[in-house]
Design a protein around this motif. Structure first.
Motif, short mmCIF file in Angstrom:
data_model
loop_
_atom_site.label_atom_id
_atom_site.label_comp_id
_atom_site.label_asym_id
_atom_site.label_seq_id
_atom_site.Cartn_x
_atom_site.Cartn_y
_atom_site.Cartn_z
N PHE A 171 47.64 25.43 74.91
CA PHE A 171 48.34 26.72 74.88
C PHE A 171 47.33 27.80 75.29
O PHE A 171 46.11 27.54 75.32
CB PHE A 171 48.89 27.03 73.49
N ASP A 172 47.82 28.98 75.59
CA ASP A 172 46.92 30.10 75.86
C ASP A 172 47.42 31.33 75.11
O ASP A 172 48.40 31.24 74.35
CB ASP A 172 46.78 30.37 77.36
N ILE A 173 46.78 32.47 75.31
CA ILE A 173 47.13 33.67 74.55
C ILE A 173 48.56 34.12 74.86
O ILE A 173 49.23 34.68 73.99
CB ILE A 173 46.12 34.81 74.83
N ARG A 174 49.03 33.87 76.06
CA ARG A 174 50.41 34.22 76.39
C ARG A 174 51.37 33.41 75.54
O ARG A 174 52.36 33.94 75.01
CB ARG A 174 50.69 33.98 77.87
N ASP A 175 51.09 32.11 75.37
CA ASP A 175 51.95 31.26 74.53
C ASP A 175 51.94 31.75 73.08
O ASP A 175 52.98 31.74 72.41
CB ASP A 175 51.46 29.81 74.58
N VAL A 176 50.77 32.18 72.62
CA VAL A 176 50.66 32.70 71.26
C VAL A 176 51.56 33.92 71.09
O VAL A 176 52.32 34.03 70.12
CB VAL A 176 49.20 33.05 70.92
N CYS A 177 51.48 34.84 72.05
CA CYS A 177 52.28 36.07 71.98
C CYS A 177 53.78 35.77 72.10
O CYS A 177 54.59 36.32 71.35
CB CYS A 177 51.85 37.04 73.08
N GLU A 178 54.13 34.91 73.03
CA GLU A 178 55.54 34.57 73.23
C GLU A 178 56.11 33.89 71.99
O GLU A 178 57.25 34.15 71.59
CB GLU A 178 55.72 33.66 74.45
N SER A 179 55.31 33.05 71.37
CA SER A 179 55.77 32.32 70.18
C SER A 179 56.09 33.27 69.04
O SER A 179 57.14 33.17 68.40
CB SER A 179 54.70 31.32 69.75
N ILE A 180 55.18 34.22 68.78
CA ILE A 180 55.43 35.14 67.68
C ILE A 180 56.56 36.10 68.02
O ILE A 180 57.35 36.49 67.14
CB ILE A 180 54.14 35.90 67.28
N CYS A 181 56.71 36.47 69.29
CA CYS A 181 57.82 37.35 69.69
C CYS A 181 59.16 36.67 69.45
O CYS A 181 60.09 37.26 68.88
CB CYS A 181 57.70 37.74 71.17
N GLU A 182 59.26 35.39 69.85
CA GLU A 182 60.50 34.65 69.66
C GLU A 182 60.82 34.49 68.17
O GLU A 182 61.97 34.60 67.75
CB GLU A 182 60.39 33.28 70.33
N LYS A 183 59.77 34.23 67.38
CA LYS A 183 59.97 34.07 65.94
C LYS A 183 60.48 35.36 65.31
O LYS A 183 61.41 35.36 64.49
CB LYS A 183 58.66 33.63 65.27
N LEU A 184 59.86 36.49 65.68
CA LEU A 184 60.26 37.78 65.11
C LEU A 184 61.70 38.14 65.48
O LEU A 184 62.45 38.65 64.64
CB LEU A 184 59.30 38.88 65.58
N ILE A 185 62.07 37.86 66.71
CA ILE A 185 63.44 38.16 67.14
C ILE A 185 64.44 37.28 66.39
O ILE A 185 65.46 37.75 65.89
CB ILE A 185 63.58 37.97 68.67
N TYR A 186 64.10 35.99 66.26
CA TYR A 186 65.00 35.05 65.59
C TYR A 186 65.16 35.38 64.11
O TYR A 186 66.26 35.29 63.56
CB TYR A 186 64.44 33.63 65.73
N ARG A 187 64.05 35.81 63.47
CA ARG A 187 64.09 36.06 62.03
C ARG A 187 64.54 37.48 61.67
O ARG A 187 64.58 37.84 60.50
CB ARG A 187 62.73 35.77 61.41
N HIS A 188 64.85 38.28 62.68
CA HIS A 188 65.36 39.63 62.44
C HIS A 188 66.71 39.84 63.13
O HIS A 188 66.87 40.73 63.96
CB HIS A 188 64.36 40.70 62.93
N PRO A 189 67.70 39.02 62.77
CA PRO A 189 69.02 39.16 63.41
C PRO A 189 69.68 40.50 63.09
O PRO A 189 70.56 40.94 63.82
CB PRO A 189 69.82 37.98 62.83
N HIS A 190 69.25 41.15 61.99
CA HIS A 190 69.78 42.46 61.63
C HIS A 190 69.23 43.56 62.55
O HIS A 190 69.76 44.68 62.56
CB HIS A 190 69.45 42.79 60.18
N VAL A 191 68.18 43.25 63.32
CA VAL A 191 67.62 44.19 64.27
C VAL A 191 68.00 43.82 65.70
O VAL A 191 68.42 44.66 66.49
CB VAL A 191 66.07 44.25 64.15
#
Length: 263
Positions: free
Chosen positions: A83-103
């Motif tokens: 993985f690289d830093i882009r994968d790290v950023c994309e992973s946390i972005c996807e997680k935050l979006i998925y876990r904040h359906p109210h946003v």
């Protein structure tokens, strides 16, 4: 240049510097995930220390040190073609979006407690996510912090007291059981019951929105300050702490308390 562009430029500069260090510095070149781990833990504690002191300059500095470690691990991952830093950023972005359906979706959340409950439920549904409610509690967490996280996660699925006042009956029950084992001088049972008492006190802290780790650290710092004053006063008198009676030490201790209170 906009503020966002400036932030992106600064982050890109850090990535470029890491590439150079990994290529040209003998020390940086030989580092591995394993060799960095202990330093990462130390940097995390240094950040926590700056936060406890509300040292904004210190927080900025320690965040930079911790960010360096994140970039370092990502660079090692890139070299391993994992993985690289882009994968790290994309992973946390996807997680935050998925876990904040109210946003980012149509779900509703009226308060922070509902957000926390939703967060735990969504974690259980994630692919490669937690299989049980308590899976997300790291085994290596310090025991006091781990107890708080265990209790908090249990609360998010409804396992909690009806009212927070009920916890004090549990605290008193555990204290009685500890005293019973102390009277018997059963070392193993004393340790077990002492653990139960601590767990119930941490539960009480959680229910009253007190962070027990922060609370204990405040007391640690207070004790250190008072004990240092006691030791300094003793040295000023040309004496040793071992030569003093407890009453004499208590008198200086009380003086330290009065100075703290500005009396």
């Amino acid at each position: 240049m906009t503020a966002k562009e400036a932030r992106m430029e600064a982050f890109a500069r850090l990535l470029d510097i890491m590439d150079e260090l990994r290529l040209k510095c003998p020390w940086d070149r030989r580092q591995t995930n394993e060799s960095l781990r202990a330093n990462t833990i130390e940097e995390t504690y240094e950040l926590c220390d700056a936060i406890m002191r509300d040292d904004q300059d210190g927080i900025r500095k320690e965040l930079g040190d911790l960010l360096l470690h994140i970039v370092f691990y990502a660079k090692i991952g890139e070299e391993k073609h994992a993985f690289d830093i882009r994968d790290v950023c994309e992973s946390i972005c996807e997680k935050l979006i998925y876990r904040h359906p109210h946003v980012f979706g149509d779900a509703q959340a009226e308060n922070s407690h509902q957000v926390e409950q939703s967060w735990e439920q969504l974690k259980l549904k994630e692919k490669n996510g937690n299989k049980t409610v308590l899976d997300g509690v790291p085994v290596s967490l310090p025991s006091l912090v781990k107890a708080y996280r265990i209790q908090d996660k249990a609360r998010n699925v409804g396992f909690d007291w009806d009212t927070r006042e009920q916890v004090w009956d549990k605290v008193e029950e555990e204290l009685r059981e500890l005293k019973t084992e102390i009277a018997r001088m059963d070392a193993d049972r004393m340790e077990a019951e002492f653990g139960d008492l601590l767990f119930s006190l941490i539960n009480a802290a959680r229910l009253y929105k007190i962070n027990p780790d922060n609370a204990l650290e405040r007391t640690n710092r207070k004790f250190i300050q008072r004990f240092n004053y006691l030791e300094a006063q003793t040295i000023r008198q040309g004496r040793s702490l071992k030569e003093m009676t407890l009453a004499e030490m208590d008198a200086i201790w009380d003086e330290a308390k009065r100075l703290e209170a500005g009396e």
